[in-house]
Write an enzyme that holds these catalytic residues in place. Structure first.
Site, PDB file in Angstrom:
ATOM      1  N   ARG A  12     -10.284 -10.748   8.165  1.00 33.27           N
ATOM      2  CA  ARG A  12      -9.183 -10.024   8.585  1.00 33.27           C
ATOM      3  C   ARG A  12      -9.638  -8.481   8.922  1.00 33.27           C
ATOM      4  NH1 ARG A  12      -6.797  -5.069   7.429  1.00 33.27           N
ATOM      5  NH2 ARG A  12      -7.412  -5.703   5.217  1.00 33.27           N
ATOM      6  N   ASP A  13     -10.293  -7.760   7.898  1.00 32.56           N
ATOM      7  CA  ASP A  13     -10.845  -6.445   8.201  1.00 32.56           C
ATOM      8  C   ASP A  13     -11.736  -6.629   9.433  1.00 32.56           C
ATOM      9  OD1 ASP A  13     -11.150  -3.522   8.038  1.00 32.56           O
ATOM     10  OD2 ASP A  13     -10.735  -3.831   6.123  1.00 32.56           O
ATOM     11  N   HIS A  16     -11.019  -6.166  13.175  1.00 38.48           N
ATOM     12  CA  HIS A  16     -11.272  -4.791  13.729  1.00 38.48           C
ATOM     13  C   HIS A  16     -12.191  -4.734  14.479  1.00 38.48           C
ATOM     14  CE1 HIS A  16      -7.167  -3.139  12.198  1.00 38.48           C
ATOM     15  NE2 HIS A  16      -7.867  -3.540  10.889  1.00 38.48           N
ATOM     16  N   HIS A 193      -9.845  -1.318  -2.411  1.00 35.48           N
ATOM     17  CA  HIS A 193     -10.318  -1.780  -1.176  1.00 35.48           C
ATOM     18  C   HIS A 193     -11.081  -0.150  -0.701  1.00 35.48           C
ATOM     19  CE1 HIS A 193      -9.868  -3.314   3.162  1.00 35.48           C
ATOM     20  NE2 HIS A 193      -9.988  -2.085   3.289  1.00 35.48           N
ATOM     21  N   HIS A 195     -14.070   1.682   2.378  1.00 35.30           N
ATOM     22  CA  HIS A 195     -14.619   1.788   3.654  1.00 35.30           C
ATOM     23  C   HIS A 195     -15.868   2.518   3.350  1.00 35.30           C
ATOM     24  CE1 HIS A 195     -12.254  -0.488   6.335  1.00 35.30           C
ATOM     25  NE2 HIS A 195     -11.146  -0.364   5.528  1.00 35.30           N
ATOM     26  N   TYR A 284      -7.897   6.864   9.059  1.00 33.05           N
ATOM     27  CA  TYR A 284      -8.198   5.557   8.666  1.00 33.05           C
ATOM     28  C   TYR A 284      -9.116   4.802   9.732  1.00 33.05           C
ATOM     29  CZ  TYR A 284      -5.348   1.703   6.307  1.00 33.05           C
ATOM     30  OH  TYR A 284      -5.098   0.948   5.506  1.00 33.05           O
TER      31      TYR A 284
END
Length: 333
Positions: A12-13, A16, A193, A195, A284
């Protein structure tokens, strides 16, 4: 022994990082392999969640239903998870997820707009799913406000509440402080979550666990938006060193990442100038490719676009604003 549940977001991520071009066949192969690693749940689909395949965010290689039909039958051990940006995904997407047996329905809004997710959270609960509130950009507001919005999410019926550092902006001490405050304020489990734009995804995830988080999002090889997410295999190794049970078969996870995912990766999850800027500006991570394309189109440095997006505190689902920002910056030249 303390336990932590890992949600795997490679499909899912990671979407991107592939401009949402995973094929259903690729997803099925990867999902079946990831299912054997011991993760608690597998999240999959368009990077912007169910309903996200659109001109603004990028069209996926397949429909939500086609991804569901490919992935659901091959996942036998882990639970299925989906994510929805309320307004992008609707009741129709929730019913679709329920049809294919998704256990977790995660609702992601800007943290200050968590009230937008109230109807989605309640509907997911009515459908028998476990609703999870995912709250991005907490690092840019005071801790007391993070707590207030966390309590609002709990009041709507969220059964798990996530702190999402979508820009890789937070420092470990900020993560610890916020997770600890959230944990103290509500009676439901807390997740994190992260990054990796400042190379702190593992450190922040570790800090979250130390502060009481019970759910951590990871991706094989960190494959995700921007400089990627917390790498599953590295986080599992850290948890093992800390004698915390996360259920992961470390060797198998490493081998699957190398054998099955690496050939599909357009590039390694290195940290280059634009990705550093995401973390520095608190932008983001899903804005990266949009900022780069808009910069090339209008002759503007993507870093300036990213910096302005961070200043505006935009969140996932607003990526097309990069065009407006790039145009405005070009006019100032």
């Amino acid at each position: 022994m303390k336990k932590v549940k890992i949600f795997d977001l490679t499909l899912r991520d990671g979407s991107h990082a592939k401009s949402h071009q995973f094929t259903p066949e690729q997803m099925a192969v990867l999902a079946e392999q990831i299912d054997s690693t011991g993760v608690a749940a597998i999240e999959f689909g368009h990077g912007n969640g169910l309903g996200g395949s659109a001109l603004q965010y990028g069209f996926a290689a397949a429909t939500d239903r086609e991804y569901m039909e490919a992935v659901a039958p091959v996942v036998k051990n882990a639970d299925l998870s989906i994510i929805i940006l309320p307004g992008v995904g609707t009741r129709h997407e929730l019913h679709l997820a329920k049809e294919f047996g998704a256990k977790y329905a995660r609702m992601c809004t800007q943290i200050t707009e968590v009230d937008i997710a109230e109807q989605h959270i309640k509907m997911a609960k009515q459908l028998g799913m476990i609703p999870i509130a995912v709250l991005p950009c907490a690092g840019i507001i005071p801790v007391k406000d993070t707590v207030r919005y966390t309590q609002m999410a709990e009041s709507y019926g969220a059964e798990v509440i996530y702190l999402l550092d979508g820009g890789g902006y937070q420092l470990p001490e900020q993560t610890y402080e916020r997770i600890a405050a959230m944990k103290k304020a509500v009676d439901v489990p807390i997740g994190f979550h992260g990054h990796n734009n400042l190379q702190l995804a593992v450190a922040n995830s570790k800090a979250a666990v130390e502060a009481g988080a019970e759910y951590i999002d990871c991706c094989l090889k960190g494959f995700g938006a921007g400089a990627g997410n917390c790498p599953t295999e590295i986080f599992a190794a850290v948890m093992d060193r800390m004698e915390i049970d996360c259920g992961i078969d470390l060797y198998k996870t490493m081998d699957i990442a190398e054998q099955y995912l690496r050939p599909l990766m357009p590039r390694a999850m290195e940290v280059d100038n634009d990705r550093i800027m995401l973390g520095y500006a608190g932008c983001y991570s899903s804005f990266l490719l949009f900022a780069q394309r808009a910069g090339a189109r209008y002759g503007v440095d993507p870093r300036d676009i990213i910096k302005e997006i961070g200043r505006r505190q935009c969140t996932e689902g607003q990526e097309d604003i990069c065009i407006d920002v790039a145009y405005a910056l070009a006019q100032k030249k």
